[in-house]
Motif scaffolding. Sequence first.
Motif, PDB file in Angstrom:
ATOM      1  N   LYS A   1       0.848  -1.191   0.000  1.00 16.72           N
ATOM      2  CA  LYS A   1       0.000   0.000   0.000  1.00 16.72           C
ATOM      3  C   LYS A   1       0.878   1.232   0.000  1.00 16.72           C
ATOM      4  O   LYS A   1       1.641   1.457   0.928  1.00 16.72           O
ATOM      5  CB  LYS A   1      -0.917  -0.024   1.224  1.00 16.72           C
TER       6      LYS A   1
ATOM      7  N   GLN B   1     -15.007  -2.951   1.515  1.00 15.69           N
ATOM      8  CA  GLN B   1     -13.712  -2.910   0.814  1.00 15.69           C
ATOM      9  C   GLN B   1     -12.540  -3.063   1.767  1.00 15.69           C
ATOM     10  O   GLN B   1     -11.433  -3.393   1.348  1.00 15.69           O
ATOM     11  CB  GLN B   1     -13.511  -1.566   0.074  1.00 15.69           C
ATOM     12  N   ASN B   2     -12.763  -2.763   3.035  1.00 12.61           N
ATOM     13  CA  ASN B   2     -11.686  -2.869   4.017  1.00 12.61           C
ATOM     14  C   ASN B   2     -11.768  -4.168   4.821  1.00 12.61           C
ATOM     15  O   ASN B   2     -11.122  -4.307   5.852  1.00 12.61           O
ATOM     16  CB  ASN B   2     -11.723  -1.682   4.983  1.00 12.61           C
TER      17      ASN B   2
ATOM     18  N   ASP C   1      -6.519  -1.909   7.049  1.00 14.79           N
ATOM     19  CA  ASP C   1      -6.443  -0.458   7.302  1.00 14.79           C
ATOM     20  C   ASP C   1      -6.800  -0.046   8.719  1.00 14.79           C
ATOM     21  O   ASP C   1      -7.346   1.032   8.933  1.00 14.79           O
ATOM     22  CB  ASP C   1      -7.329   0.325   6.330  1.00 14.79           C
TER      23      ASP C   1
HETATM   24 MG   LIG Z   1      -8.795  -0.018   2.457  1.00 17.37          MG
END
Ligand SMILES: [Mg+2]
Length: 337
Positions: free
Chosen positions: A44, A144-145, A158
């Motif tokens: 990331k 999405q996380n 995250d």
């Molecule tokens: Mg994310």
Amino acid sequence: MPTDLAPEQDLSGRFRSLRRIGEGTYGVVFKAIHVRDNVKCALKMIRTDRDEEGIPSTCLREISCIKDLQHDNIVTLFDIIYANSKLYMVFEFIDRDLKNLMEMLEPTGRMLPKEYVKSFMWQLLSALSYCHLRRIVHRDLKPQNILVSDSGVVKIADFGLARNFSFPSRNYTHEVVTLWYRPPEILLGSQRYSTSLDMWSLGCIFAEIASTKPLFPGECEISQLFKIFEIVGTPNNKNWPGVADLPHYKAVFPQWSFDLNKLEEMSCLTGHGLDVLQEILRYPPERRLTAKGALSHRYFLQNEFTQNRPTVTELIKQIRMHSRASSSSSRQEKSTF
Ligand SMILES: [Mg+2]
Ligand SMILES: Nc1ncnc2c1ncn2[C@@H]1O[C@H](COP(=O)(O)OP(=O)(O)OP(=O)(O)O)[C@@H](O)[C@H]1O
């Protein structure tokens, strides 16, 4: 478009086969293979503010903190690399995110089997309970996380990242950031972020994985609030003491009352599951069910799923078989596999 996308140069041969897999609020994510260990990673790359010199030290401190979070249901952060004024976070790679899985299911008109819903919720609550005990708030929980491995392990990504930033309205490539999982106190302008913020988001995710539909799909802040009010009721000083003092509260908000039937219909949850959802979607943040409290709810008493966790590979196989079988016939009533 960002111009700073040259990770191969920054990482000087430590990773190979880099492929861009997504982008979010703070940066771009690449899939890559760590050359020395020959393991798949998610890299990331965090955007740094152009006006700032490098990464703020508070941010680095917070990120180092995430490195200490060790839990089966939290994505492991292997390493942090700072190169050419860019910050790379090296995470374990997980097969897909929960949004991808929901998107596979959606066109089949079928829902996630109940044992998956319960298993996913149990795992997510375990991760939240672990972090909340350490006073770490995620602040940006959304499908999405949440990553889902082939073997059915669910991991939150995250964690702690969003703590350094204000709530952004646009992401790295200027797309609008989703408001669907944002709790009412934040939408009404509260600046007190507590662990209960994550519980609201998790409640929305619970309803979404049970029904395959987002619970409160608002298009802007006011529509987001009204979507919530239509089901949970318009808040007032009785059901939420002090709400009228929040900056964006208006006495002229349209009036709705709590509608349990609608919540049941929208979430496709019944019995103890619906009860958990209701206890999570409480307006006063301090009255919301906590992660630890939820884990001891009756809903989880029958925990057959912990010994016999459903594999996602099998589920995907079934989804594919069903979508092939039903592509020639007309769309059927919603049912589970
Ligand atoms: Mg994310
Ligand atoms: N560890 C990982 N393994 C596999 N895929 C990942 C991993 N981390 C992130 N991804 C994928 O990359 C996508 C983009 O990640 P990123 O966190 O940048 O954006 P986001 O989750 O959409 O938004 P946000 O920045 O608000 O969290 C994710 O949605 C997910 O599909």
